[in-house]
Design a protein around this motif. Structure first.
Motif: not given
Length: 390
Positions: A62-88
Motif C-alpha cells: 500500500k505504501e508503494d501505491c500511495q507514495n510512488t508512481t512510475i510514468s512510462i511513455c506509451a510510444n518509446c517506453g521511456k520511464e522517469g519524471s520527464e514523462v509528463t505529456n498526457t493524452c488531451n
C-alpha cells in the motif's frame, strides 16, 4: 502452576523478540532494494509478513501505491519524471514529449475513443440515476405538522422568522397559551406582527439574506425581476439571487431560471438546452413543475419511457396534469394500465397526506388559498410556467 506460567511468559518474550529482530532484518533488506528492483522480480512485489518473512505479492504494498508512481511513455517506453505529456482527450496515456504523442496517435486513437464512449455512457447512467430518483417529500408545516402542499397558493413564507407554513394555519385564528383569541394578525409561529409597509418587508428580507435564507433570495429575485416593492427593475440582480438560491438547494429558483431560458425573457435568448439543464437541477431538488416540463420534453421527443418516469414522479408529488398525461399515454397505448393505476394511487396518497379541514376552510374562503390542483400556472404549449415568479 506458577512455574509453568513463568515459563510460558519467558517463551512468549523470546518469541516476540525473535519476531522483532526478523522484521527489522527484513525491513533492512527492503530498504536496500530500489523500487525499480522490486518491479523486476518476475512481476511480483516484495513485502514483509506479520511474522517477519519476506514474501512475494501480486500487487505492490500500500505504501508503494500511495507514495510512488512510475510514468512510462506509451510510444518509446521511456520511464522517469520527464514523462509528463498526457493524452488531451482521455488523460490515461502518457508520453515523454509531443513527438512520441504524435507517433502513437494512430495506435491510441481507437482505445481513446472507446474509453471516451464508455465514460460518456457511464456519466449518462449516473446522471439518470440521480435525475429519476424520487425526491423526498416536501417539509411539514411547523404548526400543524402536515406535509406542505407543493403549489405556491397553498403555502406562505413568513419574512419575520423564515418559516414556510400552510395556508390553513395562516388562515386559522390565533390563540395565546391561556386559550384566548389573539387580537390582530400575527405570525402563527413566532407571533411577530406582519410588516407594516413594503420598506419594512424589504428590510426583513435583507436580514434573511445574510442568513443564507433561500426563500428570501428567491422572493427578492422576483421583486428585482418585476421592479416591485420599491426595488428597481434589475434582471441581472434577479438572476444572481436565483442562481445563489439554487446553489443552496432552492428548487423553485432553478425552475424559474429554466423558465427564463425557455421563453427568452429578461434579456436572455431562447436556449432549450439551458432550460432543460436548470429544470433538471430543479427536478432533482423536488420541483414538481420542472419535473412535469421535463416529461413534456421527453414525450415530444418520442422518449415515452423517460416521459413516463417524469410524469410518475410528478404525480406522486401532487401534479394532476402529470396524472392526466399518464392517462392519455395509457389511452393511446404508450403505457400500461398498471403504470396508470400506480400513478393514480400515488397521487391519491399525496392528497391523503396534505388534506385537512382547516386547509379546506382556507381554500373555500379564497381561491388564492387553494392547495390542490394547478393554481396560478399558465401553459405555453405543453410547458407549465409558474406565474408567481414571472
Amino acid at each position: 502452576m506458577s512455574t509453568s506460567c513463568e515459563q510460558k511468559n519467558e517463551h512468549s518474550k523470546e518469541d516476540s523478540a525473535l519476531d522483532t529482530s526478523r522484521i527489522d532484518a527484513a525491513s533492512d533488506i527492503l530498504s536496500r532494494l530500489s523500487f525499480d528492483s522490486l518491479r523486476r522480480l518476475e512481476g511480483k512485489w516484495l513485502d514483509i509478513s506479520k511474522d517477519g518473512e519476506l514474501i512475494f505479492k501480486d500487487s505492490p504494498p500500500k505504501e508503494d501505491c500511495q507514495n510512488t508512481t512510475i510514468s512510462i511513455c506509451a510510444n518509446c517506453g521511456k520511464e522517469g519524471s520527464e514523462v509528463t505529456n498526457t493524452c488531451n482527450k482521455c488523460n490515461l496515456v502518457m508520453y515523454c514529449n509531443a513527438v512520441c504523442k504524435k507517433k502513437h496517435r494512430h495506435k491510441h486513437k481507437k482505445d481513446c475513443e472507446e474509453h471516451l464512449r464508455r465514460a460518456a455512457e457511464r456519466a449518462a447512467e449516473l446522471h439518470d440515476e440521480k435525475l429519476f430518483k424520487q425526491p423526498p417529500p416536501t417539509e411539514d408545516c411547523p404548526i400543524c405538522f402536515l406535509q406542505l402542499p407543493y403549489i405556491g397558493t397553498g403555502i406562505v413564507y413568513m419574512d419575520c422568522c423564515g418559516k414556510i407554513i400552510c395556508r390553513g394555519c395562516s388562515y386559522a385564528p390565533l390563540y395565546d397559551n391561556q386559550g384566548n383569541k389573539v387580537a390582530g394578525k400575527k405570525c402563527p409561529y413566532c407571533r411577530t406582527p406582519p410588516s407594516s409597509n413594503v420598506e419594512e418587508r424589504i428590510k426583513r428580507l435583507e436580514k434573511r439574506l445574510d442568513l443564507n435564507d433561500t426563500q428570501a433570495m428567491y422572493h427578492m429575485g422576483c421583486y428585482y425581476a418585476k421592479g416591485l416593492n420599491g426595488l428597481p427593475q434589475n434582471n441581472s440582480k434577479a438572476l444572481e439571487l436565483w442562481h445563489r438560491a439554487g446553489e443552496l438547494g432552492c428548487s423553485k429558483a432553478h425552475s424559474t431560471i429554466g423558465n427564463v431560458y425557455n421563453l427568452g425573457m429578461m434579456g436572455r435568448e431562447v436556449n432549450e438546452q439551458n432550460a432543460t439543464h436548470y429544470w433538471e437541477l430543479a427536478a432533482i431538488n423536488g420541483s414538481v413543475i420542472a419535473r412535469f416540463n421535463l416529461g413534456c420534453i421527453e414525450f415530444q421527443a418520442g422518449n415515452h419511457d423517460r416521459a413516463l418516469k417524469h410524469f410518475t414522479i410528478a404525480a406522486r408529488d401532487g401534479n394532476p396534469d402529470a396524472l392526466e398525461n399518464i392517462k392519455g399515454m395509457y389511452m393511446d397505448g404508450n403505457t400500461t394500465k398498471y403504470d396508470y393505476t400506480k400513478a393514480l394511487r400515488s397521487y391519491q396518497a399525496y392528497l391523503n397526506e396534505i388534506k385537512s379541514d382547516q386547509r379546506d376552510k382556507a381554500a373555500a374562503f379564497c381561491d388564492d388559498f387553494k392547495y390542490i390542483g394547478s393554481a396560478n400556472w399558465r401553459r405555453f404549449g405543453l410547458i407549465l410556467i409558474d406565474l408567481d415568479s414571472l
